[in-house]
Design a protein around this motif. Structure first.
Motif, PDB file in Angstrom:
ATOM      1  N   SER A  12       0.811  -1.209   0.000  1.00 46.03           N
ATOM      2  CA  SER A  12       0.000   0.000   0.000  1.00 46.03           C
ATOM      3  C   SER A  12       0.850   1.267   0.000  1.00 46.03           C
ATOM      4  O   SER A  12       1.930   1.318   0.567  1.00 46.03           O
ATOM      5  CB  SER A  12      -0.942  -0.016   1.185  1.00 46.03           C
ATOM      6  OG  SER A  12      -0.211   0.027   2.375  1.00 46.03           O
ATOM      7  N   LEU A  13       0.301   2.289  -0.641  1.00 40.04           N
ATOM      8  CA  LEU A  13       0.952   3.588  -0.713  1.00 40.04           C
ATOM      9  C   LEU A  13       0.766   4.323   0.605  1.00 40.04           C
ATOM     10  O   LEU A  13      -0.268   4.180   1.259  1.00 40.04           O
ATOM     11  CB  LEU A  13       0.331   4.410  -1.854  1.00 40.04           C
ATOM     12  CG  LEU A  13       0.875   4.186  -3.276  1.00 40.04           C
ATOM     13  CD1 LEU A  13       2.322   4.659  -3.362  1.00 40.04           C
ATOM     14  CD2 LEU A  13       0.761   2.743  -3.741  1.00 40.04           C
ATOM     15  N   ILE A 291      -8.261   4.679  -0.107  1.00 34.28           N
ATOM     16  CA  ILE A 291      -7.320   5.650  -0.659  1.00 34.28           C
ATOM     17  C   ILE A 291      -6.515   6.219   0.506  1.00 34.28           C
ATOM     18  O   ILE A 291      -7.085   6.747   1.462  1.00 34.28           O
ATOM     19  CB  ILE A 291      -8.079   6.746  -1.436  1.00 34.28           C
ATOM     20  CG1 ILE A 291      -8.722   6.111  -2.678  1.00 34.28           C
ATOM     21  CG2 ILE A 291      -7.144   7.889  -1.817  1.00 34.28           C
ATOM     22  CD1 ILE A 291      -9.752   6.969  -3.352  1.00 34.28           C
ATOM     23  N   ASN A 292      -5.209   6.062   0.435  1.00 39.49           N
ATOM     24  CA  ASN A 292      -4.358   6.488   1.544  1.00 39.49           C
ATOM     25  C   ASN A 292      -3.796   7.881   1.374  1.00 39.49           C
ATOM     26  O   ASN A 292      -3.476   8.546   2.361  1.00 39.49           O
ATOM     27  CB  ASN A 292      -3.188   5.511   1.714  1.00 39.49           C
ATOM     28  CG  ASN A 292      -3.649   4.168   2.221  1.00 39.49           C
ATOM     29  OD1 ASN A 292      -4.720   4.060   2.806  1.00 39.49           O
ATOM     30  ND2 ASN A 292      -2.849   3.147   1.991  1.00 39.49           N
ATOM     31  N   THR A 293      -3.617   8.294   0.138  1.00 38.13           N
ATOM     32  CA  THR A 293      -2.942   9.570  -0.092  1.00 38.13           C
ATOM     33  C   THR A 293      -3.380  10.192  -1.416  1.00 38.13           C
ATOM     34  O   THR A 293      -3.548   9.476  -2.412  1.00 38.13           O
ATOM     35  CB  THR A 293      -1.402   9.380  -0.019  1.00 38.13           C
ATOM     36  OG1 THR A 293      -0.748  10.576  -0.434  1.00 38.13           O
ATOM     37  CG2 THR A 293      -0.935   8.217  -0.886  1.00 38.13           C
ATOM     38  N   SER A 304      -3.500  12.910  -8.309  1.00 36.29           N
ATOM     39  CA  SER A 304      -3.120  11.511  -8.187  1.00 36.29           C
ATOM     40  C   SER A 304      -3.591  10.972  -6.856  1.00 36.29           C
ATOM     41  O   SER A 304      -3.667  11.701  -5.872  1.00 36.29           O
ATOM     42  CB  SER A 304      -1.605  11.357  -8.286  1.00 36.29           C
ATOM     43  OG  SER A 304      -1.153  11.798  -9.542  1.00 36.29           O
ATOM     44  N   SER A 305      -3.882   9.685  -6.860  1.00 35.40           N
ATOM     45  CA  SER A 305      -4.275   9.039  -5.613  1.00 35.40           C
ATOM     46  C   SER A 305      -3.463   7.764  -5.449  1.00 35.40           C
ATOM     47  O   SER A 305      -3.169   7.064  -6.429  1.00 35.40           O
ATOM     48  CB  SER A 305      -5.773   8.730  -5.633  1.00 35.40           C
ATOM     49  OG  SER A 305      -6.125   8.020  -6.802  1.00 35.40           O
ATOM     50  N   GLY A 306      -3.089   7.481  -4.212  1.00 36.70           N
ATOM     51  CA  GLY A 306      -2.342   6.261  -3.903  1.00 36.70           C
ATOM     52  C   GLY A 306      -3.178   5.421  -2.960  1.00 36.70           C
ATOM     53  O   GLY A 306      -3.712   5.925  -1.973  1.00 36.70           O
ATOM     54  N   GLY A 307      -3.303   4.134  -3.266  1.00 40.52           N
ATOM     55  CA  GLY A 307      -4.239   3.300  -2.525  1.00 40.52           C
ATOM     56  C   GLY A 307      -3.602   2.211  -1.702  1.00 40.52           C
ATOM     57  O   GLY A 307      -2.422   1.892  -1.849  1.00 40.52           O
TER      58      GLY A 307
END
Lengths: 334, 61
Positions: A12-13, A291-293, A304-307
């Motif tokens: 995970s991001l 979604i983490n970030t 942008s999204s990091g999951g």
């Protein structure tokens, strides 16, 4: 708005960041790797290898010269952005949970975790930008332990010598970095852990996300809550879109607390809210986990999204995003 | 589509939104003044180069 999928992380991001020009995106994850990508095509430019634990946090300076990272291996590292070389490593007794550069790129603030007899600490390091960057001071210029609830996120405030923090209790505060005094706080900014804190382009206001399922906009100087964006899910990240009156929120229930799998796949959404009217204006689906970030291009042209799913999705806004005027013709200052 | 939606919005709501925008813009202008003030205090030029008197200024504060 077809997203570009960045595949390169196995876990995970934790945090993603654009550089000032927005041509590069940096990503940190639990797989101990840090990647840098070209945002226009999603091609990976390089990696920053050296941490031995989850990389919790990253930040890049405004010249795209230095990258700083903080990890569960108790180290903070300074990197040469262009070469990927580690320039300096600071070691602490506990994990580094958050890092941030100041506006002038000559200081870094970091938060280390509270664990095994060590208090949560905020440290400010002077960064020597001369030469290669390999000659840094081991000791912080300033250090303090926030009393009470531990700090989870931090940033330099635009006011001289003040550090902005978000806490586990939901508190936000301003600390004098030289004395360690809490000069101002808002105990009831949130009802649960503050998970993200991102400044507006000029730093005079900021957004926080929280496990209490809301995101809020605050005045940097007074810490007053300006706007609230309530959702029905714990939030992990919130970002302010430059040039358009929107904020972007991301989160979601942990996989373990969700009963079904396939039916929900790809359903984790980035929520767009009108910044001033506090009304939800849209959602973008895609991730297979929370979604983490979230980060927005400094020019406002993409986000942008990091999951939790290990993917980064880069969304370039199409023309309609710029043209559409929800709620009429009013001019809203950034 | 947008125009159609707009016509359904009540005059009251439009007035409410107008008020929110006016408040926001007025506040943003105050923020920009505060920021300019703070930068002057810091001895920092608007585009980010540290001014020569930065250190002495810091001591005075």
């Amino acid at each position: 708005m077809r997203p570009i999928l960045l595949q390169g992380h196995e876990r995970s991001l934790t945090q993603i960041k654009y550089n000032k020009e927005g041509d590069l995106l940096f990503s940190a994850s639990k797989d101990i790797g840090i990647n840098v990508w070209f945002t226009h095509n999603g091609e990976r430019l390089g990696t920053y290898d050296g941490h031995n634990g989850t990389v919790w946090t990253i930040d890049v300076d405004s010249q795209s010269k230095f990258l700083v990272s903080g990890s569960a291996d108790n180290c903070m590292k300074l990197w040469n952005v262009a070469t990927g070389k580690c320039l300096y490593t600071w070691e602490f007794p506990t994990a580094v949970k958050r890092v941030a550069f100041n506006e002038d790129d000559d200081q870094i603030v970091c938060i280390t975790e509270q664990r095994m007899g060590y208090q949560s600490a905020v440290r400010v390091f002077d960064i020597n930008r001369e030469g290669e960057g390999t000659s840094q001071s081991k000791e912080p210029a300033y250090m303090f332990n926030p009393v009470g609830s531990k700090a989870t996120v931090c940033a330099f405030a635009f006011m001289n010598d003040l550090i902005l923090t978000g806490h586990e209790s939901g508190k936000i505060a301003l600390f004098d970095m030289k004395t360690g005094d809490e000069v101002l706080n808002n105990e009831r900014a949130h009802m649960d852990t503050v998970t993200d804190l991102q400044l507006s382009p000029d730093g005079t206001y900021f957004i926080t996300s929280s496990k209490d399922k809301t995101a809020r906009l605050h005045d940097t100087k007074t810490l007053a809550v300006l706007k609230t964006y309530p959702t029905e899910t714990p939030l992990n990240s919130a970002a302010i879109a430059p040039k358009r009156p929107y904020v972007l929120l991301g989160g979601g229930q942990e996989a373990m607390s969700v009963t079904t799998t396939s039916a929900r796949q790809g359903k984790f959404e980035t929520r767009f809210w009108h910044k001033v009217f506090e009304e939800e204006v849209g959602r973008v689906k895609g991730h297979f986990g929370p979604i983490n970030t979230i980060a927005v291009h400094p020019g406002g042209t993409s986000y942008s999204s990091g999951g939790e799913d290990g993917f980064v999705r880069v969304h370039h806004f199409d023309e309609s995003y710029w043209k559409v005027k929800p709620y009429g013709d009013m001019e809203i200052e950034d | 589509e947008d125009a159609a939606e707009e016509s359904n919005v009540s005059a009251e709501l439009i007035a409410h939104r107008k008020r929110l925008v006016d408040e926001w813009n007025a506040w943003r202008r105050r923020c920009k003044d505060d920021l300019a003030e703070e930068r002057k205090k810091k001895g920092t030029e608007v585009d980010g180069e540290p001014g020569p008197q930065e250190e002495t200024k810091e001591e005075i504060e």
